[in-house]
Design an enzyme around this catalytic site. Structure first.
Site, PDB file in Angstrom:
ATOM      1  N   GLU A   1       0.827  -1.206   0.000  1.00  0.00           N
ATOM      2  CA  GLU A   1       0.000   0.000   0.000  1.00  0.00           C
ATOM      3  C   GLU A   1       0.856   1.249   0.000  1.00  0.00           C
ATOM      4  OE1 GLU A   1      -3.474  -1.892   2.811  1.00  0.00           O
ATOM      5  OE2 GLU A   1      -2.578   0.028   3.325  1.00  0.00           O
TER       6      GLU A   1
ATOM      7  N   CYS B   1       3.095   8.573   1.576  1.00  0.00           N
ATOM      8  CA  CYS B   1       3.469   7.636   2.643  1.00  0.00           C
ATOM      9  C   CYS B   1       3.833   6.307   1.979  1.00  0.00           C
ATOM     10  CB  CYS B   1       2.284   7.489   3.598  1.00  0.00           C
ATOM     11  SG  CYS B   1       2.579   6.304   4.905  1.00  0.00           S
TER      12      CYS B   1
ATOM     13  N   CYS C   1       5.229  -7.022   7.942  1.00  0.00           N
ATOM     14  CA  CYS C   1       6.154  -6.404   8.906  1.00  0.00           C
ATOM     15  C   CYS C   1       6.446  -7.391  10.031  1.00  0.00           C
ATOM     16  CB  CYS C   1       5.524  -5.130   9.470  1.00  0.00           C
ATOM     17  SG  CYS C   1       6.615  -4.293  10.645  1.00  0.00           S
TER      18      CYS C   1
ATOM     19  N   CYS D   1       3.047  -4.666  15.711  1.00  0.00           N
ATOM     20  CA  CYS D   1       2.420  -3.745  16.671  1.00  0.00           C
ATOM     21  C   CYS D   1       0.936  -4.114  16.821  1.00  0.00           C
ATOM     22  CB  CYS D   1       2.561  -2.302  16.203  1.00  0.00           C
ATOM     23  SG  CYS D   1       4.284  -1.786  16.093  1.00  0.00           S
TER      24      CYS D   1
ATOM     25  N   CYS E   1      -1.923  -2.564  14.453  1.00  0.00           N
ATOM     26  CA  CYS E   1      -1.566  -2.387  13.044  1.00  0.00           C
ATOM     27  C   CYS E   1      -2.026  -3.570  12.192  1.00  0.00           C
ATOM     28  CB  CYS E   1      -0.053  -2.218  12.945  1.00  0.00           C
ATOM     29  SG  CYS E   1       0.529  -2.147  11.256  1.00  0.00           S
TER      30      CYS E   1
ATOM     31  N   GLY F   1       5.649  -1.914   7.004  1.00  0.00           N
ATOM     32  CA  GLY F   1       7.027  -2.318   7.277  1.00  0.00           C
ATOM     33  C   GLY F   1       7.777  -1.387   8.204  1.00  0.00           C
ATOM     34  N   GLU F   2       8.898  -1.907   8.733  1.00  0.00           N
ATOM     35  CA  GLU F   2       9.792  -1.126   9.599  1.00  0.00           C
ATOM     36  C   GLU F   2      10.979  -0.671   8.732  1.00  0.00           C
ATOM     37  OE1 GLU F   2      10.523   0.176  12.939  1.00  0.00           O
ATOM     38  OE2 GLU F   2      12.109   0.779  11.563  1.00  0.00           O
TER      39      GLU F   2
ATOM     40  N   SER G   1      10.000   6.833   9.842  1.00  0.00           N
ATOM     41  CA  SER G   1       9.284   6.536  11.087  1.00  0.00           C
ATOM     42  C   SER G   1       9.665   5.126  11.538  1.00  0.00           C
ATOM     43  CB  SER G   1       7.781   6.620  10.838  1.00  0.00           C
ATOM     44  OG  SER G   1       7.092   6.189  11.985  1.00  0.00           O
TER      45      SER G   1
ATOM     46  N   HIS H   1       4.052   5.586  21.325  1.00  0.00           N
ATOM     47  CA  HIS H   1       2.750   5.022  21.730  1.00  0.00           C
ATOM     48  C   HIS H   1       2.560   4.788  23.226  1.00  0.00           C
ATOM     49  CE1 HIS H   1       2.114   4.990  17.566  1.00  0.00           C
ATOM     50  NE2 HIS H   1       2.868   3.953  17.303  1.00  0.00           N
TER      51      HIS H   1
ATOM     52  N   ASN I   1      -6.860   4.218  14.383  1.00  0.00           N
ATOM     53  CA  ASN I   1      -7.856   3.836  13.381  1.00  0.00           C
ATOM     54  C   ASN I   1      -8.435   2.489  13.772  1.00  0.00           C
ATOM     55  OD1 ASN I   1      -8.546   5.343  10.991  1.00  0.00           O
ATOM     56  ND2 ASN I   1      -6.385   5.326  10.469  1.00  0.00           N
TER      57      ASN I   1
ATOM     58  N   CYS J   1      -2.660   1.778   7.838  1.00  0.00           N
ATOM     59  CA  CYS J   1      -1.690   0.949   7.136  1.00  0.00           C
ATOM     60  C   CYS J   1      -2.092  -0.528   7.131  1.00  0.00           C
ATOM     61  CB  CYS J   1      -0.360   1.195   7.834  1.00  0.00           C
ATOM     62  SG  CYS J   1       0.799  -0.105   7.853  1.00  0.00           S
TER      63      CYS J   1
HETATM   64  S1  SF4 Z   1       4.141  -1.526   9.957  1.00  0.00           S
HETATM   65 FE1  SF4 Z   1       4.813  -0.114  11.567  1.00  0.00          FE
HETATM   66  S2  SF4 Z   1       3.079  -0.016  12.980  1.00  0.00           S
HETATM   67 FE2  SF4 Z   1       2.759  -1.815  11.665  1.00  0.00          FE
HETATM   68  S3  SF4 Z   1       3.653  -3.558  12.810  1.00  0.00           S
HETATM   69 FE3  SF4 Z   1       5.254  -2.737  11.477  1.00  0.00          FE
HETATM   70  S4  SF4 Z   1       6.392  -1.253  12.731  1.00  0.00           S
HETATM   71 FE4  SF4 Z   1       4.435  -1.658  13.756  1.00  0.00          FE
END
Ligand code: SF4
Length: 349
Positions: free
Chosen positions: A87, A105, A112, A116, A119, A164-165, A196, A221, A294, A337
């Site tokens: 996305e 973005c 990922c 989290c 997410c 993703g991280e 981020s 967070h 969200n 996301c």
């Molecule tokens: S995409 Fe970002 S918010 Fe989602 S699990 Fe991975 S690090 Fe966490």
């Protein structure tokens, strides 16, 4: 080819007997004009295009879905060559046309590994890292599609905040930033790009040394380990004391303010959490961005009401901390996301 620097293209052109200026033209077609086909490269002769296409792969992403929000947010689902989907979001396009600020973005991984709690991407697990061509390609293809309607369209800001991280795909993200910043490409200022992270401590310090111009945002967070461990599992590896030390080192090296993102749920938007946050950030050069979470199916989390958000923010303001609340964007199109991808994959089953 979209993952190649100008120098790399010069080298490739030289190996097949083409002049340096061809490589420069090629780079501009790919990175500035965002073309999706060899035939669009008008000032490169047909035989050179044919030779180049046997050596280089253009790799335009396949758009499988586009959603448009009433507030100007556009969300794209792109399909990659191996069938995976990612996305990418263009924020505020319609609303800020006059102000000339268009933020994309970008995703950096398929899925990922961090997981989290709030997410949708994390719920799906990790598949693979994106290549440089796939990261840069999101910005180029959005540019291409919007220019079909608005030929002067330019992306001005990038946030590496999609799926993703980014710091777990460090080398590809850094090379993508160089390409997006290239004066012969989209020429997006380094200071207009922000990474981020959930808190990959060693890479935060490396980033400060490798590219002190790029902005840094921390998905914080929670201000206490026992809560952050469950929201952001990266915290179990790099707890808050290590993360905050890295942030101090980052600002010491770069002199740049860090953005701390705090997703507020109906449950954690409480005074004691705000006070813990104020204590944690005392003395840190930074800014807090409060984000109402969200609602995502499967996470069980609910959005806090406006009154709770305001009270939370006030505690921080009273402690002398700079704070803003992010506007909700694209809520009518599932802009959180990973949601569009989940929805699409669900339909295929
Ligand atoms: S995409 Fe970002 S918010 Fe989602 S699990 Fe991975 S690090 Fe966490």
């Amino acid at each position: 080819m979209r993952g190649c620097s100008e120098d790399e293209l010069i080298e490739i052109c030289q190996t097949i007997g083409l002049k340096r200026f061809r490589a420069i033209q090629l780079f501009q077609w790919a990175q500035q004009k965002a073309v999706r086909s060899w035939d669009d490269m008008k000032n490169i002769g047909k035989s050179d295009r044919q030779t180049l296409s046997t050596r280089l792969h253009l790799y335009a992403l396949k758009k499988v879905r586009e959603q448009r929000s009433n507030d100007g947010t556009r969300k794209y689902l792109f399909c990659l060559e191996d069938g995976e989907t990612i996305e990418c979001v263009l924020m505020d396009y319609a609303r800020t046309k006059s102000r000339d600020r268009h933020t994309v973005c970008v995703s950096t991984q398929v899925g990922c590994p961090v997981g989290c709690a709030f997410c949708a991407t994390g719920l799906e697990g990790f598949r693979r890292n994106l290549s440089v061509a796939e990261i840069v390609g999101q910005v180029l293809d959005i540019t291409y599609y919007v220019r079909q309607e608005d030929p002067d369209f330019q992306v001005t800001n990038i946030v590496f905040m999609g799926m993703g991280e980014p710091l777990l795909n460090y080398d590809s993200v850094l090379k993508s930033i160089q390409l997006l910043n290239d004066a012969q490409g989209l020429n997006i200022g380094m200071r207009r790009m922000t990474i981020s992270t959930s808190g990959v401590v060693p890479k935060i310090i490396q980033l400060a040394e490798d590219n002190p111009q790029v902005g840094l945002a921390i998905s914080l967070h929670a201000a206490r380990d026992e809560i952050r461990n469950s929201l952001v599992p990266m915290n179990r590896r790099y707890p808050l004391n290590q993360l905050m030390r890295a942030c101090q080192e980052y600002t010491h090296i770069t002199h740049r303010r860090i953005t701390f993102e705090v997703a507020l749920t109906a449950e954690n938007a409480r005074r004691e959490e705000a006070e813990a946050l104020a204590r944690l950030l005392k003395g840190q050069l930074g800014h807090v961005n409060l984000i109402p979470v969200n609602p995502v199916a499967g996470t069980g989390m609910e959005r806090p009401d406006q009154e709770k958000m305001k009270k939370f923010a006030q505690v921080l303001v009273d402690a002398g901390i700079s704070v803003s609340s992010r506007e909700e964007r694209g809520t009518d199109i599932d802009a959180a996301c990973g949601q569009l991808r989940r929805q699409w994959e669900g339909e295929l089953k």
